[in-house]
Write a protein that holds these residues in place. Structure first.
Motif, PDB file in Angstrom:
ATOM      1  N   LEU A  26     -32.302 -42.926  73.774  1.00 45.17           N
ATOM      2  CA  LEU A  26     -30.908 -42.679  74.147  1.00 45.17           C
ATOM      3  C   LEU A  26     -30.247 -41.778  73.110  1.00 45.17           C
ATOM      4  N   VAL A  27     -30.413 -42.131  71.839  1.00 48.16           N
ATOM      5  CA  VAL A  27     -29.837 -41.289  70.783  1.00 48.16           C
ATOM      6  C   VAL A  27     -30.344 -39.866  70.942  1.00 48.16           C
ATOM      7  N   PHE A  28     -31.637 -39.741  71.187  1.00 51.49           N
ATOM      8  CA  PHE A  28     -32.258 -38.429  71.334  1.00 51.49           C
ATOM      9  C   PHE A  28     -31.638 -37.676  72.512  1.00 51.49           C
ATOM     10  N   LEU A  29     -31.594 -38.330  73.692  1.00 49.39           N
ATOM     11  CA  LEU A  29     -31.031 -37.683  74.875  1.00 49.39           C
ATOM     12  C   LEU A  29     -29.602 -37.270  74.603  1.00 49.39           C
ATOM     13  N   PHE A  30     -28.874 -38.156  73.914  1.00 51.45           N
ATOM     14  CA  PHE A  30     -27.484 -37.880  73.626  1.00 51.45           C
ATOM     15  C   PHE A  30     -27.368 -36.590  72.813  1.00 51.45           C
ATOM     16  N   ALA A  31     -28.198 -36.487  71.781  1.00 50.65           N
ATOM     17  CA  ALA A  31     -28.183 -35.277  70.943  1.00 50.65           C
ATOM     18  C   ALA A  31     -28.501 -34.060  71.805  1.00 50.65           C
ATOM     19  N   VAL A  32     -29.520 -34.193  72.666  1.00 46.56           N
ATOM     20  CA  VAL A  32     -29.902 -33.069  73.525  1.00 46.56           C
ATOM     21  C   VAL A  32     -28.713 -32.640  74.379  1.00 46.56           C
ATOM     22  N   LEU A  33     -28.024 -33.616  74.974  1.00 43.91           N
ATOM     23  CA  LEU A  33     -26.917 -33.273  75.863  1.00 43.91           C
ATOM     24  C   LEU A  33     -25.812 -32.553  75.099  1.00 43.91           C
ATOM     25  N   ILE A  34     -25.490 -33.064  73.905  1.00 46.17           N
ATOM     26  CA  ILE A  34     -24.416 -32.413  73.141  1.00 46.17           C
ATOM     27  C   ILE A  34     -24.812 -30.990  72.784  1.00 46.17           C
TER      28      ILE A  34
END
Lengths: 275, 275, 275, 275
Positions: D153-161
């Motif tokens: 989730l943290v990873f996906l979040f970073a990707v999205l930002i």
């Protein structure tokens, strides 16, 4: 059959099937070279717009190789003990198929298309590789892959189901006007996207389709981690097995001995042979 | 040769070839800067549609750099003990090639195309890097890669054979009308697909072709796991071997000693040399 | 400044800068919500062809958010001890830039383009994340990445040099008529290919170019293994540090104690606090 | 309800819901086969330009399957103890939705589009898989993924930002004339690029845009290492935890005991419960 004759046949057998004699090694190398050459010939021939001369040379070259392959094929049959087992083996059929086409080209035209079958002879390279120092690596690679087969099957299965469901959705969302002309086609697109290949021959045009595509892409981006994780785990495991094993000493239960260990590194007790 | 002269030559040698003196470091940095600059010049020059002034400046700049490189080249020759070894070394040839073109441009036009050769001088950066704190990482990276070379070769070999066979099949299935105009070209397409690059300049149009493409893609998607597994295994191995090994102390069985350990960290017993 | 006042300022400070009070948590959530909302507004506004009503609503919404951000900005300044440190900090400047544009839109038209700057406010999310249970993961992720920075730099450096050299070659091979109009552009293509993105906006047309492309692709396919190996190695290392550390017992030198270990698991000796 | 009847209902329940009886296994296999068949029918039907006969056959086939599914659905309801829990469960709704459409097709035309809903029935396969030898792998896979959810989730979040910010920048740089017609669309492009899919339906045309694209690509190329590292770490962890842990025996310091170990494998001392 007379002794000298059978003797003569064994010699051929050693040369063709074995590789530990200089003659055998030499034969393998020549064969390997000719297989590669034949494949290259087939490739070049498929290229349009070359001078007629080139095609003539190729034609001659292919005939020479075909004759060699035919002779080899015959020798393989007469020199092996159980000819039929070879003839109907995978390699036996390929060997046959890679000689026939040119002969056929007299009877029916365009049959030398079938020459492309020779590409399959490249697989024989794997056999010949057996004699090289890469055997160890090849085996380890094979082992790592075969060990992780169940994992990979589960993984592939999940990928396919995702592709089918997402593909069906894309078909409903994008429809025919955007290139998603059928469900199989949009499943094809889904796999193109999941595997991060992304040809772009089909691409979503509607915002909703692009949103779904985004999810598919990120999914595929994350999914790619799974086989990698699997294989690398298997791989390092496979590497471990090279160095140590898990048998325990009958005396002191110390474990993780080297595979070549005869005695326990801790108490000197003789170890039971690991099965 | 007179002492002071040889003395003078050693000084130059230290500056150009060594990097532990301030002068040497300074020279390396200047050289690095000029190499990058020359590459940037070549890049900019390749861009069309700029004001003539820019090209004039570039021309002047290239001359300055060329002169510097020429002087450096001469100094390298006269200051090194075995000049010919340098001249015919990889770097020696590159250094020469990166000075000649501009001089040639008087004789024959368009020869300053060859200036692009200077891009190769970037490789010298790796040498200069040697003096940086990244040396360790670079070596570890190199070690991990070179250790896994046999694995990677086997892997590449398998990829190529897959590409040749699949490419031949695609050529037969899709044919020329769909862009698979020749076997080499469809092998090129196969590798584009296996590596998940997927330009889309060629894409299968027939259902059967798309089905095979799907298999190739999933294959490539899985295959990518292999080099990753290999390298990461090698990598972590490389990292481990730096720190500890698995030998155990003959006295107290303590394990995970540093490779350079002479005595057991636990009981001071002398360790057996690890094989 | 009077005590109550400073008291009142501390309260605001706690609410805005701290997050351990309910009020602080609530403020953070509201802020997070408004930032996301403002970004969504900017996104929607960029979409053409909507009813004028929508744009009116967006306009109103943006004004409300802008006012809130302005108030927040002012409060941040007056409530913090060292206002200028905040004002000239990264976040301070972003906070300012995300309020100004709309005010500017009175003076000069089209300046609300600058509203897109608000996207940067999303970075503040990372700060707010600090209070969530993901802190651990985020830190571990950050640690793994920062630890492997030198490795990654060396890696990126190698990739860039490959791209420059291969790009120059492709420029010479393919030339302008095939879309490789300049060296920078073909370096761009090289990176598109090395990273297996493969847009296909530029693609090699000549056989030689396609052959080189093949090599570049396989190179990139192999190279991708390196960062993965690096990070996963770093990552698992980072994970290890969670469980055990490398300090050794002052008495028996046993090592790899849990981080929370007070006494040696082997001899019960008290351990020195790990720094 | 009479005993025999409830008995009869239990039999059905065992066949439909259980899989340890031969009848249950058989039912599952038949169901699995029919689900696959129905999906294939839906796929084929979506393909245009086939002989009318094919569509007739498909129509008949779909009716047969529909009837079977309907019967199955009814049996599931009457045989289960708490019918409503099933009816309103995820699978219950899917089962219903995959039977209705064809009946609806009498009332309103084109409603058999909804048949595509059947693709979702494939999810039931996962349930049926439970009985296969792949259960272990599937669970391990699921465990590895669910354990690494926070990380991912943290990873996906970073990707999205990253995607949002980079997308906004690309929108400002490239603008509408180069296909970046809106911020959402260029965010879509960013994710296409970050995930190395690279359709090429949109591609940067300006040098600055291509430069930013290069950075995004390399970023994505590096980022892909993170989920891989995460999953492979989790994966190997999951595998390790199955076998051994790192606690050491209070008596003899032997370590790497199985998690279920009550006593030291080396000296029989009772182990402290691992936290």
């Amino acid at each position: 059959m007379t002794k000298p004759n059978s003797n003569w046949r064994r010699k051929i057998h050693d040369i063709i099937y074995e590789a530990d004699t200089p003659a055998g090694k030499f034969f393998d190398v020549v064969l390997l070279f000719l297989i590669l050459l034949s494949v290259i010939f087939v490739m070049i021939e498929s290229v349009r717009g070359m001078s007629a001369k080139v095609y003539d040379y190729l034609y001659v070259g292919e005939w020479i190789i075909t004759v060699f392959f035919s002779v080899e094929y015959v020798l393989r049959i007469i020199s092996v003990r159980k000819p039929f087992r070879y003839i109907f083996s995978f390699y036996g059929i390929i060997d046959l198929l890679s000689t026939i086409p040119l002969y056929l080209s007299f009877v029916l035209a365009g049959s030398n298309y079938l020459l492309t079958v020779r590409a399959l002879r490249l697989l024989r390279v794997f056999r010949i590789l057996k004699i090289t120092r890469y055997l160890g690596e090849a085996n380890r690679l094979k082992k790592a892959l075969s060990d992780s087969r169940p994992k990979i099957l589960v993984f592939l299965f999940a990928v396919l189901i995702i592709a089918v469901i997402a593909g069906t959705l894309m078909y409903l969302i994008e429809g025919e006007e955007n290139g998603f002309t059928s469900i199989p086609r949009s499943i094809y697109w889904c796999i193109v996207t999941l595997t991060t290949v992304g040809f772009g021959d089909i691409a979503p045009a509607t915002p909703l389709g692009q949103f779904l595509a985004t999810i598919i892409m990120i999914l595929g981006y994350g999914i790619i981690a799974v086989p990698t994780g699997i294989v690398s785990a298997e791989y390092s495991k496979a590497k471990d097995y090279v160095h140590v094993n898990t048998q325990s000493c009958p005396n002191c239960n110390a474990f993780r001995h080297r595979d070549d260990a005869k005695y326990c590194y801790q108490c000197g007790e003789e170890l039971n042979p690991e099965t």
